[in-house]
Design a protein around this motif. Structure first.
Motif, short mmCIF file in Angstrom:
data_model
loop_
_atom_site.label_atom_id
_atom_site.label_comp_id
_atom_site.label_asym_id
_atom_site.label_seq_id
_atom_site.Cartn_x
_atom_site.Cartn_y
_atom_site.Cartn_z
N THR A 121 30.22 40.56 55.10
CA THR A 121 31.28 39.57 55.53
C THR A 121 32.37 39.90 54.81
OG1 THR A 121 30.70 38.13 53.92
CG2 THR A 121 29.42 37.96 55.85
N VAL A 122 33.50 39.27 55.36
CA VAL A 122 34.97 39.34 54.48
C VAL A 122 35.14 38.96 53.16
CG1 VAL A 122 36.46 39.51 56.72
CG2 VAL A 122 35.73 37.31 55.64
N ALA A 123 33.94 37.79 52.92
CA ALA A 123 33.75 37.54 51.75
C ALA A 123 33.38 38.49 50.52
CB ALA A 123 32.96 36.47 51.58
N ASP A 124 32.42 39.43 51.19
CA ASP A 124 31.91 40.76 50.36
C ASP A 124 33.03 41.37 49.87
OD1 ASP A 124 29.22 39.78 50.50
OD2 ASP A 124 29.08 40.40 52.30
N VAL A 125 34.12 41.57 50.97
CA VAL A 125 35.18 42.80 50.57
C VAL A 125 36.16 42.11 49.70
CG1 VAL A 125 37.13 43.66 51.62
CG2 VAL A 125 34.98 43.42 52.99
N VAL A 126 36.32 40.77 49.75
CA VAL A 126 37.12 40.39 48.52
C VAL A 126 36.61 40.39 47.11
CG1 VAL A 126 38.44 38.13 47.73
CG2 VAL A 126 38.29 38.59 50.24
N ALA A 127 35.34 39.97 47.31
CA ALA A 127 34.57 40.01 46.06
C ALA A 127 34.57 41.41 45.47
CB ALA A 127 33.12 39.24 46.14
N SER A 128 34.35 42.26 46.33
CA SER A 128 34.09 43.83 46.03
C SER A 128 35.41 44.23 44.95
CB SER A 128 33.74 44.86 47.09
OG SER A 128 32.57 44.27 47.47
N PHE A 129 36.38 43.77 45.57
CA PHE A 129 37.72 44.34 45.09
C PHE A 129 38.31 43.53 43.79
CE2 PHE A 129 38.12 46.41 49.05
CZ PHE A 129 38.80 47.51 48.47
N GLU A 130 37.61 42.25 43.65
CA GLU A 130 37.75 41.42 42.30
C GLU A 130 36.70 42.14 41.19
OE1 GLU A 130 39.27 37.29 44.39
OE2 GLU A 130 37.05 37.64 43.55
N ARG A 131 35.69 42.49 41.76
CA ARG A 131 34.61 43.03 40.88
C ARG A 131 35.17 44.42 40.32
NH1 ARG A 131 30.26 46.50 40.79
NH2 ARG A 131 28.44 45.60 39.18
N ILE A 132 35.84 45.21 41.08
CA ILE A 132 36.49 46.54 40.34
C ILE A 132 37.25 46.12 39.12
CG2 ILE A 132 38.36 48.11 40.70
CD1 ILE A 132 37.78 48.31 43.89
N PHE A 133 37.97 45.09 39.14
CA PHE A 133 38.60 44.93 37.94
C PHE A 133 37.49 44.04 36.85
CE2 PHE A 133 41.89 44.78 40.91
CZ PHE A 133 42.84 45.39 40.38
N LYS A 134 36.70 43.29 37.17
CA LYS A 134 35.73 42.66 36.25
C LYS A 134 34.88 43.59 35.62
CE LYS A 134 35.59 38.46 39.08
NZ LYS A 134 35.06 37.51 39.88
N VAL A 135 34.69 44.92 36.49
CA VAL A 135 33.72 45.73 35.77
C VAL A 135 34.37 46.75 34.91
CG1 VAL A 135 31.69 45.33 37.34
CG2 VAL A 135 33.50 47.04 37.81
N PHE A 194 34.57 54.12 44.56
CA PHE A 194 34.86 52.69 43.58
C PHE A 194 35.07 51.60 44.51
CE2 PHE A 194 37.00 55.34 40.20
CZ PHE A 194 35.34 55.66 39.40
N ALA A 195 35.70 51.87 45.83
CA ALA A 195 36.05 50.70 46.87
C ALA A 195 34.88 50.57 47.64
CB ALA A 195 37.24 51.43 47.47
N VAL A 196 33.73 50.81 47.59
CA VAL A 196 32.68 50.46 48.35
C VAL A 196 32.58 48.73 48.36
CG1 VAL A 196 31.50 52.70 48.16
CG2 VAL A 196 30.95 50.88 46.71
N ILE A 197 31.96 48.50 49.57
CA ILE A 197 31.78 46.99 49.54
C ILE A 197 30.32 46.73 49.38
CG2 ILE A 197 32.13 45.21 51.24
CD1 ILE A 197 34.53 46.70 50.51
N LEU A 198 30.24 45.65 48.23
CA LEU A 198 29.06 45.33 47.65
C LEU A 198 28.67 43.82 47.93
CD1 LEU A 198 29.09 47.02 44.09
CD2 LEU A 198 28.23 47.82 46.21
N PRO A 199 27.48 43.39 47.78
CA PRO A 199 27.41 42.06 48.16
C PRO A 199 28.36 41.12 47.38
CG PRO A 199 25.20 43.12 48.14
CD PRO A 199 26.24 43.92 47.68
N ALA A 200 28.74 39.89 47.77
CA ALA A 200 29.46 39.10 47.08
C ALA A 200 28.73 38.54 45.69
CB ALA A 200 29.95 37.59 47.82
N ASP A 201 27.50 38.34 45.45
CA ASP A 201 26.71 37.78 44.80
C ASP A 201 26.58 39.11 43.66
OD1 ASP A 201 24.76 39.40 46.18
OD2 ASP A 201 23.45 37.36 46.39
#
Lengths: 558, 341
Positions: A121-135, A194-201
């Motif tokens: 979902t689009v929510a997974d995309v947003v979460a994945s880009f936020e995760r780039i910074f979080k990790v 690096f910019a792959v889409i992962l599950p939001a959780d």
């Protein structure tokens, strides 16, 4: 030889339109049915660290990740120059930027599921880009911080949100990216793992050895860094674009670790393995190329072998010492260690040949000009004398795989010849790359390699040599030499701006920046390698991508 | 004059002499041990002569890369690193059986024979140094624990048990990885990461329990022996008992251990160096040369075989010598041999 000719000539023939309509895609189903199945057996001397695709920055696992994960866009899965082209992947199309290059709107494909069965979902995309910074992604500071909100995320990674930078619209199934400034390489940066889409959780931490679900044709079912990485078919995968993410031929990919390069060669000769990741040992190349010419594939690499010198600690905080190393380096000797003239070319500058912005330049040779001819020991020794660093202790850090220990030994020998007191410290390939990046380890000089992430000069000059790529105390501080010059950074920024409006002019400017970096000598560039892939007899359909090298999903073993 | 032995046979009496002299005489009379000692002396002399060999015979720098070098064989100039006909790969020159590159070259174009001799110096040095450290520490700990008894013995014995519980190679590798990464700094005492003393200390320390435990056992046994009890009854001071009655008896045991531990330490050094955590390049030991040869096993096996054979010969000779020393210095060993027959 036959296979090599096929690999090199077929794309050219097709591109020239000499055989219109003749392509493997003409009968994909028949080909797939004929060759589907089996286990592709890969081998490497060691694992390459974490399998978190947003953290791992190694060629070994990027080559694997592209079969497991997808981004919004990707590089075309083919051979030759076309493999540098960006095609839509999870997005339905590659968008043109709007708002003067500040906005990109992607529409997400529908019906794609992760390997855990959950829909993307689009929510997974947003979460994945936020995760780039979080990790603490190694390139968050140099690539993704230009997304609106990126700076705040860099400052406080754990609390990263991008409400104005990455905006999801579930109703229209779109994701809108807003940038703080136009970035001509933004799409390239979205096309790497690096910019792959992962599950939001997905937990916002380096997942280490725990597999994260992906959308590709394969999923990681087990990972033991001491033993093996196993990929099996993703039961939820349905091919949506053969050029973005082809359905793999083999049912399983076993990537074993702990086999030395020497033993791996023998195992491939005997059909026990299909391919080895590590460069073949130089003493086996003659045998392999003579006895198994049809199983050998040589392809150019857009890469550097180099010796980063730490410009912030003695003795290489002294520019004369760095210049001395550059002048003294016998690059032909290093080429010989790597495997000879057919496998590598001596190089002096940062950018590799045939790269955007490349203009031949070699000041560190007997006859300065465009190509390297011979070391200039007299000048090197004069520089050493001038530097006052004679007698300084130096440790060369190298890894234990392939030709790297030999390169490290050569470097130590050279440094001793120059008057340093040098030794070599060999570390496991599992940790060496991270070790040499961490400023806490006070590494003076090391042996390293850099392969392009995507075809842009900034991928070398910006990623490896700007101040933003230094993260003190972190294992992900890819500016290994610690070279930080505000003037240089300003020049890089200026060229990046030029690239938006005038790519041709930007390439000329990149050549000047390349020259500037080469003259500053934060590295001693050794050579530009070529890739020699030695595959087993049963391997068919070898395809070499400039981006990701041998494409596992294209290979059949039946 | 004649005496009757334990088995009733009459044997000729030996002229009166001290136990040390008698043991040395027995050792000298042991042909196997003496042959082993002779071989070891030759190995040591050859290694000591390494700089002379490199300079005057091989005319080479065994620590410098020589990737573009050429040598003359039969009037022809031959590259040290030989390219394959396909232009892919380079193979170092094999054994020439001549002064230069007698055993061939390694992947840096260096003379393997010259490096063998230099490597032997380090291997022997580390084996000897670590053996001395091991015996000194083990002797000290064993004697103190066994003679003191009580809480001191309990603490030291348990400490040895803890050290013993670690697989010796695992312990040595762990210590090496840490110390070779960062060196050692203990107050004013500093060791650089590339110092040869690091493998010397590590190997010396990890084998302490293997020697200290039997020493402790022997001291406990000696402390209960008739002659020590007699000394105590006569009011002899503990310190005097320790120095005159205990230590001399323990010393012979340590001497018996010495060649055997040296052989063991040499193998450990080779193993650590082979794993890149012993002697650090460009310095060489037989272990590092085997590592250099690992990548050439298929095409130039001599690079790995030659140091392997050197280690084997040295270790076997040390074991032969060790058996001879044990027979000469440890009377119980002789009794064991007799009873076995």
């Amino acid at each position: 030889m036959t296979d090599r000719i096929k690999t090199w000539l077929l794309p050219g023939i097709l591109a020239a339109g000499l055989l219109p309509g003749f392509a493997r895609a003409a009968t994909p189903d028949a080909s797939f049915a004929q060759h589907k199945g089996g286990t592709l057996k890969l081998v490497a001397a060691s694992a390459a660290g974490t399998i978190d695709p947003q953290v791992n920055y190694t060629n070994q696992y990027w080559q694997t990740f592209i079969n497991v994960y997808d981004g919004l866009v990707t590089f075309r899965k083919t051979s030759g120059k076309a493999s540098n082209e960006i095609v839509p992947d999870l997005a339905t199309a590659v968008p043109a930027p709007t708002d003067n290059g500040l906005t990109y709107v992607f529409t997400l494909r529908k019906g794609i599921k992760f390997s855990n069965g959950k829909p993307v979902t689009v929510a997974d995309v947003v979460a994945s880009f936020e995760r780039i910074f979080k990790v603490n992604n190694p390139n968050a500071g140099s690539w993704y911080k230009f997304i609106v909100g990126g700076d705040a995320c860099m400052a406080k990674p754990a609390a990263c949100t991008l409400p104005k930078g990455v905006i999801a619209d579930a109703a229209s199934n779109t994701i809108t990216f807003h940038l703080v400034s136009p970035d001509p390489e933004f799409l390239d940066q979205l096309a790497v793992p690096f910019a792959v889409i992962l599950p939001a959780d997905t937990p916002a931490k380096d997942m280490g050895t725990v597999p994260v679900p992906g959308t590709g044709p394969y999923m990681i079912t087990s990972y033991n860094p001491q033993k093996a990485l196993i990929l099996k078919r993703n039961p939820y995968f349905k091919q949506w674009s053969a050029e973005a993410q082809p359905n793999g031929y083999v049912d399983e990919i076993d990537f074993d670790f702990g086999v030395t390069d020497e033993n791996a060669v023998t195992a491939i000769e005997n059909g026990q393995y299909d391919w080895e990741f590590d460069p073949l040992p130089a003493d086996r190349l003659g045998e392999v190329s003579t006895r198994f010419p049809n199983q050998v594939h040589i392809d150019p690499l857009l890469a550097d072998y180099y010796a980063p010198m730490n410009v912030n600690i003695p003795p290489f905080n002294n520019k004369d010492a760095r210049l001395a190393v550059n002048y003294a380096l016998d690059r032909q000797a290093l080429v010989n260690i790597f495997g000879g003239r057919n496998l590598a070319t001596p190089a002096c500058q940062i950018l590799p040949p045939d790269f955007p912005g490349y203009k031949p330049y070699c000041p560190y040779t007997l006859h300065p000009g465009t190509t390297w001819s011979a070391p200039n020991m007299a000048k090197a020794q004069a520089l050493m004398k001038k530097s006052g660093e004679i007698g300084q202790k130096v440790t060369v850090i190298t890894d234990d795989q392939g030709v790297d220990p030999a390169l490290g030994t050569y470097m130590a020998s050279l440094l001793n010849k120059l008057g340093f007191v040098a030794t070599t410290h060999v570390l496991s390939a599992n940790i060496q790359f991270n070790y040499i990046q961490n400023t806490k380890n006070k590494v003076q000089i090391s042996v390293s390699q850099w392969y392009q992430d995507y075809p842009a000069a900034s991928d070398f000059l910006n990623v490896l040599l700007t101040c933003g790529a230094i993260h003190p105390g972190s294992d992900s501080s890819i500016n290994i030499s610690g070279y930080c010059s505000k003037t240089f950074d300003q020049h890089v920024d200026a060229v990046l701006k030029t690239e938006i409006s005038d790519p041709a002019k930007a390439n000329q400017e990149w050549a000047a920046v390349d020259r500037e970096a080469t003259d500053a000598a934060p590295w001693a560039t050794m050579f530009t390698p070529k890739q020699l892939d030695f595959v087993s007899k049963r391997v068919g359909d070898f395809v070499f991508s400039d981006q990701f090298h041998m494409l596992f999903s294209k290979i059949w073993v039946k | 004059m004649s005496l009757t032995s334990e088995d009733g046979a009459r044997v000729a009496a030996e002229p009166a002499s001290g136990p040390w002299r008698a043991a040395l005489r027995k050792l000298v009379q042991n042909r196997t041990a003496m042959a082993a000692a002779l071989v070891l002396v030759l190995v040591v002399l050859a290694c000591i002569a390494a700089p002379l060999y490199a300079k005057y015979v091989a005319h080479t720098d065994p620590f410098g890369s020589n990737l573009d070098g050429q040598i003359t064989i039969g009037g022809k100039s031959v590259p040290v690193m030989q390219p394959s006909p396909t232009g892919l790969g380079m193979t170092p020159i094999g054994p020439t059986w001549r002064a230069q590159y007698f055993l061939g070259a390694d992947n840096q174009g260096r003379d393997v024979a010259a490096r063998m001799l230099y490597g032997g110096r380090n291997s022997l040095l580390i084996a000897t140094g670590s053996t001395l450290i091991c015996l000194a520490l083990a002797g000290l700990v064993g004697v103190v624990a066994g003679f003191s008894g009580g809480i001191v013995d309990t603490v030291l014995a348990r400490a040895l048990d803890v050290l013993w519980a670690f697989p010796v190679y695992m312990l040595a590798i762990s210590l090496s990885v840490v110390l070779i990464s960062h060196g050692l700094k203990l107050g004013p005492f500093t060791l650089q990461a590339d110092s040869l003393l690091i493998p010397v200390i590590i190997i010396g320390v990890v084998y302490v329990p293997y020697v200290a435990r039997p020493i402790r056992g022997q001291v406990i046994s000696l402390a209960r022996s008739d002659f020590v009890l007699a000394s105590r009854c006569l009011g002899v001071a503990r310190r005097r008992i320790l120095l005159r009655d205990i230590v001399p008896n323990v010393t012979t045991t340590l001497i018996v251990f010495a060649p055997l531990m040296m052989a063991l330490n040499m193998l450990t050094e080779a193993a650590l160096s082979f794993l890149s955590i012993g002697v650090q390049p460009p310095a060489a030991s037989w272990g590092t040369i085997i590592l250099d040869g690992e990548g050439l096993l298929y095409t130039r096996p001599m690079v790995a075989l030659a140091p392997g054979i050197a280690i084997m010969i040295t270790v076997v000779m040390l074991n032969f010598l060790g058996d001879g020393v044990r027979e000469a210095f440890d009377p119980r060993a002789k009794l064991r041999v007799k009873s076995d027959r």
